[in-house]
Design a protein around this motif. Structure first.
Motif, short mmCIF file in Angstrom:
data_model
loop_
_atom_site.label_atom_id
_atom_site.label_comp_id
_atom_site.label_asym_id
_atom_site.label_seq_id
_atom_site.Cartn_x
_atom_site.Cartn_y
_atom_site.Cartn_z
N ARG A 255 47.27 27.00 21.57
CA ARG A 255 46.89 28.38 21.16
C ARG A 255 46.80 29.32 22.36
NH1 ARG A 255 41.44 26.49 21.39
NH2 ARG A 255 41.60 25.25 19.49
N ASN A 256 46.63 28.74 23.55
CA ASN A 256 46.48 29.58 24.75
C ASN A 256 47.80 29.82 25.49
OD1 ASN A 256 43.72 29.70 24.30
ND2 ASN A 256 43.43 27.72 25.33
N MET A 257 48.91 29.46 24.88
CA MET A 257 50.18 29.67 25.59
C MET A 257 51.28 30.14 24.65
SD MET A 257 50.67 25.84 27.02
CE MET A 257 50.39 24.40 26.02
N ARG A 258 50.88 30.97 23.73
CA ARG A 258 51.88 31.43 22.74
C ARG A 258 52.80 32.51 23.27
NH1 ARG A 258 47.83 30.82 17.55
NH2 ARG A 258 47.91 28.54 17.57
N ASP A 259 52.57 32.94 24.50
CA ASP A 259 53.49 33.91 25.13
C ASP A 259 54.70 33.20 25.75
OD1 ASP A 259 51.46 32.74 26.77
OD2 ASP A 259 52.08 34.03 28.43
N LEU A 260 54.53 31.91 26.06
CA LEU A 260 55.58 31.22 26.83
C LEU A 260 56.97 31.20 26.16
CD1 LEU A 260 53.81 28.21 28.56
CD2 LEU A 260 54.47 30.40 29.51
N PRO A 261 57.04 31.05 24.83
CA PRO A 261 58.38 31.03 24.22
C PRO A 261 59.16 32.32 24.40
CG PRO A 261 56.73 30.22 22.66
CD PRO A 261 55.98 30.76 23.84
N TYR A 262 58.47 33.39 24.81
CA TYR A 262 59.17 34.67 25.01
C TYR A 262 59.44 34.95 26.48
CZ TYR A 262 57.60 35.06 20.23
OH TYR A 262 57.37 34.81 18.90
N GLY A 263 58.99 34.07 27.35
CA GLY A 263 59.29 34.21 28.77
C GLY A 263 60.58 33.50 29.10
N LEU A 264 60.82 33.25 30.35
CA LEU A 264 61.97 32.44 30.77
C LEU A 264 61.60 31.82 32.12
CD1 LEU A 264 64.92 31.63 29.97
CD2 LEU A 264 65.68 33.46 31.50
N ILE A 265 61.49 30.51 32.12
CA ILE A 265 61.12 29.84 33.38
C ILE A 265 62.34 29.83 34.29
CG2 ILE A 265 60.33 27.67 34.40
CD1 ILE A 265 58.87 27.17 31.67
N ARG A 266 62.23 30.57 35.39
CA ARG A 266 63.31 30.65 36.38
C ARG A 266 62.69 30.37 37.73
NH1 ARG A 266 66.02 36.43 35.97
NH2 ARG A 266 67.58 35.37 37.22
N VAL A 267 63.32 29.53 38.52
CA VAL A 267 62.76 29.15 39.83
C VAL A 267 63.63 29.63 40.97
CG1 VAL A 267 62.18 27.18 41.30
CG2 VAL A 267 61.48 27.17 38.90
N LEU A 268 64.94 29.39 40.89
CA LEU A 268 65.83 29.74 42.02
C LEU A 268 66.20 31.23 41.97
CD1 LEU A 268 68.26 26.67 42.02
CD2 LEU A 268 66.54 27.24 43.76
N ASP A 269 66.04 31.90 43.10
CA ASP A 269 66.48 33.30 43.15
C ASP A 269 67.95 33.37 43.57
OD1 ASP A 269 66.65 33.04 45.89
OD2 ASP A 269 64.88 34.26 46.34
N ASP A 270 68.46 34.58 43.75
CA ASP A 270 69.89 34.75 44.05
C ASP A 270 70.30 34.14 45.38
OD1 ASP A 270 70.18 36.01 41.69
OD2 ASP A 270 70.17 38.05 42.50
N GLN A 271 69.32 33.89 46.24
CA GLN A 271 69.63 33.27 47.55
C GLN A 271 69.45 31.74 47.51
OE1 GLN A 271 67.93 36.44 47.56
NE2 GLN A 271 70.03 37.10 47.94
N GLY A 272 69.06 31.21 46.36
CA GLY A 272 68.85 29.76 46.27
C GLY A 272 67.47 29.34 46.77
N THR A 273 66.55 30.29 46.82
CA THR A 273 65.19 29.99 47.27
C THR A 273 64.27 29.87 46.06
OG1 THR A 273 65.64 31.35 49.19
CG2 THR A 273 63.33 30.81 48.79
N PRO A 274 63.44 28.80 46.01
CA PRO A 274 62.53 28.65 44.86
C PRO A 274 61.38 29.66 44.93
CG PRO A 274 62.65 26.63 46.19
CD PRO A 274 63.33 27.70 46.96
N ARG A 275 61.02 30.21 43.78
CA ARG A 275 59.95 31.21 43.72
C ARG A 275 59.05 30.94 42.51
NH1 ARG A 275 60.67 33.89 48.07
NH2 ARG A 275 62.75 34.63 48.54
N GLY A 276 57.78 31.31 42.66
CA GLY A 276 56.86 31.34 41.52
C GLY A 276 56.15 30.03 41.23
N PRO A 277 55.31 30.06 40.19
CA PRO A 277 54.41 28.93 39.92
C PRO A 277 55.09 27.66 39.44
CG PRO A 277 54.28 30.56 38.15
CD PRO A 277 55.13 31.17 39.23
#
Ligand SMILES: Cc1ncc(C[n+]2csc(CCOP(=O)(O)OP(=O)(O)O)c2C)c(N)n1
Length: 408
Positions: free
Chosen positions: A44-66
């Protein structure tokens, strides 16, 4: 009373052959933007996640974010190898079909990161319930190429003895359940298998793949109900590659909501993940695996990706989508992106990449030669006698009778 007349809404893709690809309208959350709750968080505390998009690699191939995972570079290299091998094998065996050496072939071009990362993450004894587009699961586990080729050529050494269509592999020892040509049927089996694991108080989990087109079938929804009600230790992975043969994802509901959001109606967590980003696939899978192993039940994961090749050897995608659509996919190519990341880490370079491509090409050629030596389509067949074996523990009288009639 004058009521306005109704009209039936029939979704249509934005671009058709001859139009420019229309991905520029796609709204993509930024790299690193989607939050990462604790694995054991209540749904119930993560019902926003299906509308996000988990992306890690940026355009330079560097990992970003949680979601940026910690992965040993040797494991990344193993992943890259499996993805490149899958691609080389697909290219060669697709050509073998055009040369009349097999009756059928399907490529997974553009989707290799998904089953590679997942194959490396799941453990011995866990079970994958595959579709026909997850060959890299087997590649990541070093399944012998000759066995694949023998099955594709339907020859005497076909490990499945001619009982399955080419490419509908089965490899229990590699955690790979028999592929079913009847779409959707794998899901109920996967959830049932996972429920049995929990019932037996075992520690194994199941992973099932389904195409976005197939989520329109009843089997998907029935499996979701069971997965939710019984908290089955399972990962249900929707590979949203935008096309179901010639039907675009809108026909399966993509214009109304995300496929990950299907989880909401069942009270299951739903993650939406860039399927062309090896690190994002890894991180989301690790999260869902930890949750399942902690007895918190199933997770639905939508992998957002693109089917870069035709549906199968029987398909011509230029008939229903712009010919340059694959190159326009905004989330890039999974092999190129992992390669770029490894180069950014200082673990890889163009010379080694070219040498690996050469080595893998050679490996594929050798396996095809070995299969050809046994026989290609129609030149060699599994023995008819084998048709009667391995079905019943104690042969049924009809089997005995038929076998006698054939004299084998
Ligand atoms: C029950 C059933 N209905 C129809 C088909 C024919 N069929 C084979 S593949 C396919 C499209 C599946 O699309 P999707 O689920 O999006 O997976 P993808 O091929 O894109 O990976 C269809 C309709 C089938 N094999 N089984």
């Amino acid at each position: 009373m004058n009521r306005p007349s109704l009209s039936l809404h029939i979704p249509e893709p934005i671009s058709r052959p001859g139009d420019p690809p229309a991905f520029h309208n796609m709204s993509l959350p930024a790299v690193g933007e989607t939050r990462r709750p604790d694995e054991l968080e209540h749904e119930r505390n993560m019902r926003d996640l299906p509308y996000g998009l988990i992306r890690v690699l940026d355009d330079q191939g560097t990992p970003r974010g949680p979601w940026a995972p910690r992965i040993d570079p040797q494991v990344l290299l193993k992943g890259l190898r499996a993805m490149m091998l899958t691609r080389a094998f697909d290219e060669r065996l697709f050509r073998a079909h055009r040369q009349g050496k097999t009756s059928f072939y399907m490529k997974s071009t553009g989707e290799e990161a998904i089953s590679t990362a997942q194959s490396l993450l799941l453990g011995k004894g866990d079970m994958c319930f595959p579709t026909y587009r997850v060959l890299s699961w087997l590649m990541a586990r070093d399944y012998p190429l000759e066995q694949l080729v023998n099955q594709i050529f339907s020859n005497e050494k076909d490990p499945l003895k001619g009982r399955q269509l080419p490419i509908l592999y089965s490899a229990r020892d590699y955690g790979f359940f028999s592929i079913s040509g009847n779409l959707g049927t794998q899901l109920g089996q996967a959830v049932g298998w996972a429920m049995a694991s929990a019932f037996k108080e075992d520690d194994k989990i199941a992973l099932a793949y389904v195409g976005e087109g197939t989520t329109g079938e009843g089997d998907f929804h029935e499996a979701m109900t069971f997965a939710s009600v019984y908290r089955a230790p399972a990962l249900i992975c929707i590979t949203n590659n935008q096309w179901a043969i010639s039907s675009f994802a809108g026909i399966a509901g993509a214009n109304e909501t995300t496929f990950a959001a299907k989880a909401l109606g069942y009270g299951l967590p739903g993650l939406r993940v860039d399927g062309n980003d090896f690190l994002a696939v890894w991180a989301a899978t690790e999260w869902a695996v930890e949750r399942a192993r902690a007895n918190c039940g199933a997770t639905l994961i939508e992998f957002y990706t693109y089917r870069a090749a035709g549906h199968s050897t029987s398909d011509d995608p230029t008939k229903y989508r712009p010919a340059d659509e694959p190159e326009a996919w905004p989330l890039g190519d999974p092999v190129d992106r992992l390669k770029q990341h490894l180069i950014a880490l200082g673990e890889w370079d163009e010379t080694r990449h070219a040498a690996l491509a050469e080595e893998l090409g050679q490996q594929v050629r050798t396996s095809v030669k070995a299969g050809e030596a046994v026989g290609t389509l129609g030149k060699s067949k599994p023995s008819v006698r084998e048709m009667f074996e391995g079905v019943f523990r104690d042969p049924d009288w009809r089997v005995i009778e038929q076998r006698r009639e054939l004299g084998v």
